[in-house]
Write a protein that holds these residues in place. Structure first.
Motif, short mmCIF file in Angstrom:
data_model
loop_
_atom_site.label_atom_id
_atom_site.label_comp_id
_atom_site.label_asym_id
_atom_site.label_seq_id
_atom_site.Cartn_x
_atom_site.Cartn_y
_atom_site.Cartn_z
N UNK A 1 -8.41 86.24 24.79
CA UNK A 1 -7.49 86.53 23.69
C UNK A 1 -8.10 86.06 22.37
N UNK A 2 -7.69 86.74 21.29
CA UNK A 2 -8.23 86.42 19.97
C UNK A 2 -7.60 85.16 19.40
N UNK A 3 -8.43 84.38 18.71
CA UNK A 3 -7.98 83.20 17.99
C UNK A 3 -8.74 83.15 16.67
N UNK A 4 -8.37 82.22 15.82
CA UNK A 4 -9.07 82.03 14.55
C UNK A 4 -10.02 80.85 14.69
N UNK A 5 -11.26 81.09 14.36
CA UNK A 5 -12.29 80.03 14.41
C UNK A 5 -12.69 79.64 12.99
N UNK A 6 -12.96 78.32 12.83
CA UNK A 6 -13.52 77.87 11.54
C UNK A 6 -14.14 76.49 11.79
N UNK A 7 -15.33 76.49 12.36
CA UNK A 7 -15.90 75.19 12.75
C UNK A 7 -17.43 75.23 12.88
N UNK A 8 -18.00 74.02 12.77
CA UNK A 8 -19.42 73.78 13.05
C UNK A 8 -19.59 72.87 14.27
N UNK A 9 -18.59 72.02 14.51
CA UNK A 9 -18.66 71.05 15.59
C UNK A 9 -17.73 71.46 16.74
N UNK A 10 -17.78 70.68 17.81
CA UNK A 10 -16.89 70.92 18.95
C UNK A 10 -16.59 69.58 19.62
N UNK A 11 -15.48 69.49 20.33
CA UNK A 11 -15.14 68.23 21.00
C UNK A 11 -16.00 68.00 22.23
N UNK A 12 -16.13 66.73 22.59
CA UNK A 12 -16.66 66.43 23.90
C UNK A 12 -15.59 66.72 24.94
N UNK A 13 -15.98 66.72 26.21
CA UNK A 13 -15.00 66.95 27.29
C UNK A 13 -14.68 65.60 27.93
N UNK A 14 -13.49 65.08 27.66
CA UNK A 14 -13.14 63.74 28.18
C UNK A 14 -13.10 63.70 29.70
N UNK A 15 -13.46 62.56 30.25
CA UNK A 15 -13.35 62.34 31.69
C UNK A 15 -11.89 62.46 32.10
#
Length: 237
Positions: A133-147
């Motif tokens: 599905x479509x979303x709006x993106x506006x980023x250079x970084x991304x989160x880590x994946x928490x344990x």
């Protein structure tokens, strides 16, 4: 229900979240940490929303107030509060859960699809959505994946687009809240982000797309988090 939101820039406002709060007549308060405003005690809210912003969690020395936000989010999670992080906010939630934010493989600015993972089929919110599905993106970084968390979505330009921790903590690297008016404000203040790239749309493309279906998905996740809080309040009475 009491909501507290954290704003990181004058042009990254609540968008349709504000109309959802008003429609449901919830109590809301906010902190503009970039202005030096002080964060509340965790006892002051049921739902914490951390919005996006131009700051980078990878540069905490440059934005020391983000450390306080991470601490608040960590405390809120430990206290069983509902927490929603959007874009920068998702990275802050990840940090609160011990996962370091990283630079995304690609800069994404525009309306592009995300793809749900297999685990998303069992998620209380994502199971309501299509596999893509479509979303709006506006980023250079991304989160880590928490344990202990569940990866819920990825995209062609970014492998970590959404995660859930427990039943009421979500990190969304993408935006669902941006209205046409808010889109125009972001374009005006962040034109440097629109430099041509594989996953970057032009200003004209951004303002000429219908975001109604995207905003409706924001309402669904907020409704779900509100239901979690309501159930907790019933159990405690």
């Amino acid at each position: 229900m009491r909501i507290h939101y954290i704003i990181h820039a004058s042009f990254e406002k609540l968008g349709m979240i504000e109309s959802w709060i008003e429609k449901n007549q919830f109590q809301a308060s906010g902190t503009h940490t970039y202005k030096g405003e002080k964060l509340p005690d965790v006892s002051a809210f049921d739902l914490l929303i951390l919005m996006g912003g131009p700051q980078s969690v990878r540069k905490l020395d440059q934005y020391p107030y983000l450390r306080d936000e991470i601490a608040l989010a960590k405390n809120a999670i430990q206290q069983g509060k509902a927490v929603l992080g959007i874009c920068l906010g998702a990275q802050l939630v990840g940090e609160a859960l011990g996962a370091r934010a990283e630079q995304s493989p690609c800069r994404e600015v525009g309306i592009y699809p995300v793809h749900a993972t297999q685990e998303a089929a069992a998620d209380p919110f994502f199971k309501q959505l299509p596999k893509a599905f479509d979303v709006i993106h506006w980023h250079n970084d991304m989160p880590g994946l928490p344990k202990g968390s569940v990866l819920l979505a990825s995209s062609a330009g970014c492998p970590r687009q959404a995660f859930r921790y427990g039943d009421r903590v979500y990190g969304l690297q993408f935006h669902l809240e941006i209205t046409p008016e808010l889109m125009r404000d972001m374009i005006e203040h962040c034109r440097d982000d629109l430099k041509p790239s594989d996953y970057v749309q032009t200003a004209e493309q951004l303002v000429n797309q219908d975001v109604t279906a995207i905003n409706q998905k924001m309402e669904k996740i907020l409704d779900y988090l509100a239901s979690c809080i309501a159930k907790t309040k019933v159990k405690s009475t």
